[in-house]
Design a protein around this motif. Structure first.
Motif, PDB file in Angstrom:
ATOM      1  N   LEU A 115      24.788  36.796 -27.703  1.00 12.23           N
ATOM      2  CA  LEU A 115      23.868  35.622 -28.165  1.00 12.23           C
ATOM      3  C   LEU A 115      24.741  34.742 -28.674  1.00 12.23           C
ATOM      4  O   LEU A 115      24.296  33.432 -28.590  1.00 12.23           O
ATOM      5  CB  LEU A 115      23.139  36.350 -29.390  1.00 12.23           C
ATOM      6  CG  LEU A 115      21.866  35.479 -30.220  1.00 12.23           C
ATOM      7  CD1 LEU A 115      21.183  34.936 -29.340  1.00 12.23           C
ATOM      8  CD2 LEU A 115      21.536  36.194 -31.393  1.00 12.23           C
ATOM      9  N   ARG A 119      24.352  30.617 -27.883  1.00  9.92           N
ATOM     10  CA  ARG A 119      24.344  29.564 -28.803  1.00  9.92           C
ATOM     11  C   ARG A 119      25.430  28.446 -28.337  1.00  9.92           C
ATOM     12  O   ARG A 119      25.235  27.229 -28.504  1.00  9.92           O
ATOM     13  CB  ARG A 119      24.419  30.160 -30.134  1.00  9.92           C
ATOM     14  CG  ARG A 119      23.338  30.642 -30.816  1.00  9.92           C
ATOM     15  CD  ARG A 119      23.902  31.466 -32.163  1.00  9.92           C
ATOM     16  NE  ARG A 119      23.070  31.966 -32.813  1.00  9.92           N
ATOM     17  CZ  ARG A 119      22.142  31.556 -33.421  1.00  9.92           C
ATOM     18  NH1 ARG A 119      22.240  30.414 -34.002  1.00  9.92           N
ATOM     19  NH2 ARG A 119      21.313  32.387 -34.241  1.00  9.92           N
ATOM     20  N   ARG A 126      20.004  24.198 -30.445  1.00 10.97           N
ATOM     21  CA  ARG A 126      20.288  24.203 -31.602  1.00 10.97           C
ATOM     22  C   ARG A 126      19.278  23.240 -32.602  1.00 10.97           C
ATOM     23  O   ARG A 126      18.489  23.822 -33.536  1.00 10.97           O
ATOM     24  CB  ARG A 126      21.656  23.995 -32.170  1.00 10.97           C
ATOM     25  CG  ARG A 126      22.477  24.859 -31.877  1.00 10.97           C
ATOM     26  CD  ARG A 126      23.893  24.745 -32.183  1.00 10.97           C
ATOM     27  NE  ARG A 126      24.876  25.469 -31.400  1.00 10.97           N
ATOM     28  CZ  ARG A 126      26.122  25.107 -30.974  1.00 10.97           C
ATOM     29  NH1 ARG A 126      26.618  24.152 -31.762  1.00 10.97           N
ATOM     30  NH2 ARG A 126      26.886  25.883 -30.195  1.00 10.97           N
ATOM     31  N   TYR A 133      15.915  33.640 -32.867  1.00 12.30           N
ATOM     32  CA  TYR A 133      17.180  34.134 -31.826  1.00 12.30           C
ATOM     33  C   TYR A 133      16.980  35.820 -31.907  1.00 12.30           C
ATOM     34  O   TYR A 133      16.927  36.329 -33.048  1.00 12.30           O
ATOM     35  CB  TYR A 133      18.485  33.536 -32.316  1.00 12.30           C
ATOM     36  CG  TYR A 133      18.539  32.106 -31.905  1.00 12.30           C
ATOM     37  CD1 TYR A 133      17.940  31.118 -32.741  1.00 12.30           C
ATOM     38  CD2 TYR A 133      19.324  31.828 -30.782  1.00 12.30           C
ATOM     39  CE1 TYR A 133      18.232  29.739 -32.294  1.00 12.30           C
ATOM     40  CE2 TYR A 133      19.559  30.413 -30.347  1.00 12.30           C
ATOM     41  CZ  TYR A 133      19.031  29.422 -31.134  1.00 12.30           C
ATOM     42  OH  TYR A 133      19.164  28.034 -30.838  1.00 12.30           O
ATOM     43  N   ASP A 135      18.524  39.454 -30.084  1.00 12.88           N
ATOM     44  CA  ASP A 135      19.560  40.213 -28.882  1.00 12.88           C
ATOM     45  C   ASP A 135      19.364  41.622 -29.038  1.00 12.88           C
ATOM     46  O   ASP A 135      18.744  42.266 -29.983  1.00 12.88           O
ATOM     47  CB  ASP A 135      20.872  40.010 -29.310  1.00 12.88           C
ATOM     48  CG  ASP A 135      21.628  40.353 -30.585  1.00 12.88           C
ATOM     49  OD1 ASP A 135      21.409  39.848 -31.652  1.00 12.88           O
ATOM     50  OD2 ASP A 135      22.007  41.558 -30.514  1.00 12.88           O
ATOM     51  N   ASP A 150      18.059  36.442 -26.488  1.00 14.58           N
ATOM     52  CA  ASP A 150      16.929  35.344 -26.207  1.00 14.58           C
ATOM     53  C   ASP A 150      16.482  34.402 -27.602  1.00 14.58           C
ATOM     54  O   ASP A 150      16.929  34.960 -28.544  1.00 14.58           O
ATOM     55  CB  ASP A 150      15.642  35.863 -25.544  1.00 14.58           C
ATOM     56  CG  ASP A 150      14.990  36.885 -26.407  1.00 14.58           C
ATOM     57  OD1 ASP A 150      15.258  38.294 -26.132  1.00 14.58           O
ATOM     58  OD2 ASP A 150      14.270  36.564 -27.624  1.00 14.58           O
ATOM     59  N   VAL A 151      16.002  33.424 -27.296  1.00 14.46           N
ATOM     60  CA  VAL A 151      15.406  32.624 -28.429  1.00 14.46           C
ATOM     61  C   VAL A 151      13.868  31.975 -27.974  1.00 14.46           C
ATOM     62  O   VAL A 151      13.677  31.784 -26.772  1.00 14.46           O
ATOM     63  CB  VAL A 151      16.335  31.230 -28.357  1.00 14.46           C
ATOM     64  CG1 VAL A 151      16.634  30.644 -27.281  1.00 14.46           C
ATOM     65  CG2 VAL A 151      15.791  30.380 -29.701  1.00 14.46           C
TER      66      VAL A 151
END
Lengths: 273, 175
Positions: A115, A119, A126, A133, A135, A150-151
């Motif tokens: 993760l 980023r 961002r 977010y 993981d 994932d986000v």
């Protein structure tokens, strides 16, 4: 229409061809409860140890050798899907006939590292407000099978819990486990067709797809369904990186990554097999 | 958990699992995934069972677990998209009215598969589970207006794709 629809839905399900083995689920529940207790006990022991170490460090005589402070900011550790530490629960013996795999997803140091990489590699995500977010690492019968990060953004926020409108998903797998196949080739039938297939300089093969899906099926109409841009990067050493950027239809918010960026990010994910 | 509590759980789970499987099937469209969803929900219920005596509407609580498990499951990247030739590739064209019951079932299955997940969820909760707008909104933790809007869109999708159901006007679901 109300009664007609109710009748039609009831007719659609008809008789149930599968059943739930309640005793097996009770056994799973017992195992999970035991695991929770063990985890809680382990966390307590770890906290006590950490406190003891902290006390020992503070009360240690002055003049001892001290480690110099770090001069560089901490970097996320590379994802290492095939070199895992043993899971906290016991590794079970090989599967017997009729054995149903017990799969768990939970966050781990490796998934958190993945993760952190996501980023770092996709800074354009961002500034987008409201991103959640997460993981996790997948374990089947105590064997690690892959990492994901994932986000997700919901539009409008909190309208319906769990409904995602825009999502970026990254997954790294190795060994016998594979991520989604994505597509076959640029000449395959529509449902298996790639937008592009590329051979990269490091020997990796990238299967790229930029499609609209309706009910999980690609459609030629780009104005309806879910917009999906994804890549499956098969590296020479067998490690696979899968990255998907999607907006749930009817698409009201843009997917923040184009196909070239999806490939670029996937290609830059650091994996130590 | 005491033996009597466990026996109570076993009886409840056995009695409710067929209904839960039907709901899960309408949501996910696959019996095996429905089985996975309900199995996971049953384990979650087992872990929470000692506290269930304080829950006023147990069936609604369990239905909520199933819905949440489905929503969680469909967000997992592990969920593969099953590419199958049984689904249509030309959604803009309306499906012809079905001539017999089997074809009609297939048409409805196709419409559900084409429908966005939230619309499908509201359609199932409102028209199969017979939940009120308020109960659906509470389960989904959204406003009643959002439920009405989703219901309207779901009904419109059914009407567009299945003209056979367009015989009566009922834009807000009539409940």
């Amino acid at each position: 229409m109300t009664d007609e629809l109710h009748g039609a839905l009831a007719d659609l399900v008809g008789s149930v061809p599968v059943s739930i083995d309640v005793d097996r689920q009770i056994a799973r529940g017992r195992r999970r409860r035991r695991l929770r207790r063990l985890t809680a006990a382990g966390a307590t022991v770890a906290a006590v140890c950490a406190a003891a170490i902290a006390v020992a460090t503070v009360t240690a005589p002055a003049g001892g050798t001290r480690q110099p402070a770090a001069t560089q900011p901490p970097r996320p550790a590379p994802a290492t899907p095939t070199t895992p530490a043993p899971p906290s629960q016991t590794v079970r013996p090989p599967a017997a006939a009729g054995h149903v795999p017990d799969t768990v997803h939970r966050t781990s140091a490796r998934s958190r590292a993945l993760l952190a990489q996501l980023r770092q590699l996709a800074p354009e995500l961002r500034p987008i407000a409201g991103g959640v977010y997460s993981d996790d690492e997948r374990w089947t019968d105590g064997v690690p099978h892959g990492l994901s990060a994932d986000v997700m953004w919901q539009y409008p926020p909190d309208r319906i819990q769990g409904a995602s409108d825009v999502q970026i998903q990254l997954m790294v797998t190795a060994g016998t486990f594979h991520g989604p196949e994505v597509c076959q080739s640029v000449t395959a039938p529509l449902e298996e067709r790639c937008t592009d297939v590329r051979r990269l300089p490091d020997g990796s093969t990238a299967y790229l797809r930029d499609v609209n899906l309706y009910g999980g099926v690609p459609v030629p109409d780009r104005s309806s369904g879910d917009l999906v841009r994804e890549v499956r990067l098969v590296r020479a050493d067998g490690v696979e990186v899968w990255l998907k950027a999607t907006a749930e239809g009817p698409v009201q918010h843009p997917v923040p990554l184009d196909l070239a960026r999806v490939l670029q990010i996937a290609d830059n994910v650091t994996v130590f097999p | 958990m005491r033996a009597s509590e466990e026996e109570g759980f076993r009886q409840y789970a056995q009695a409710r699992s067929p209904a839960l499987l039907r709901t899960a099937y309408l949501l996910c469209g696959d019996w095996h995934r429905a089985e996975d969803i309900v199995s996971t929900a049953v384990v979650k219920l087992y872990l929470a069972w000692p506290a269930m005596s304080r829950v006023q509407h147990l069936d609604a609580y369990v239905r909520q677990i199933v819905v949440r498990v489905w929503l969680d499951e469909r967000r997992r990247p592990w969920r593969r998209e099953h590419l199958t030739g049984t689904l249509p590739f030309d959604p803009p064209e309306p499906v012809e009215p079905a001539g017999d019951a089997a074809a009609r079932r297939l048409d409805l299955q196709r419409v559900l598969a084409r429908m966005p997940a939230r619309q499908r969820l509201v359609l199932v909760l409102r028209y199969y589970e017979d939940l009120s707008i308020e109960a659906t909104a509470e389960l989904l933790r959204c406003s009643p207006g959002a439920v009405k809007s989703l219901t309207n869109r779901a009904i419109a999708a059914v009407r567009d794709l299945l003209p056979a159901y367009a015989t009566a006007a009922d834009p807000e679901g009539g409940r």
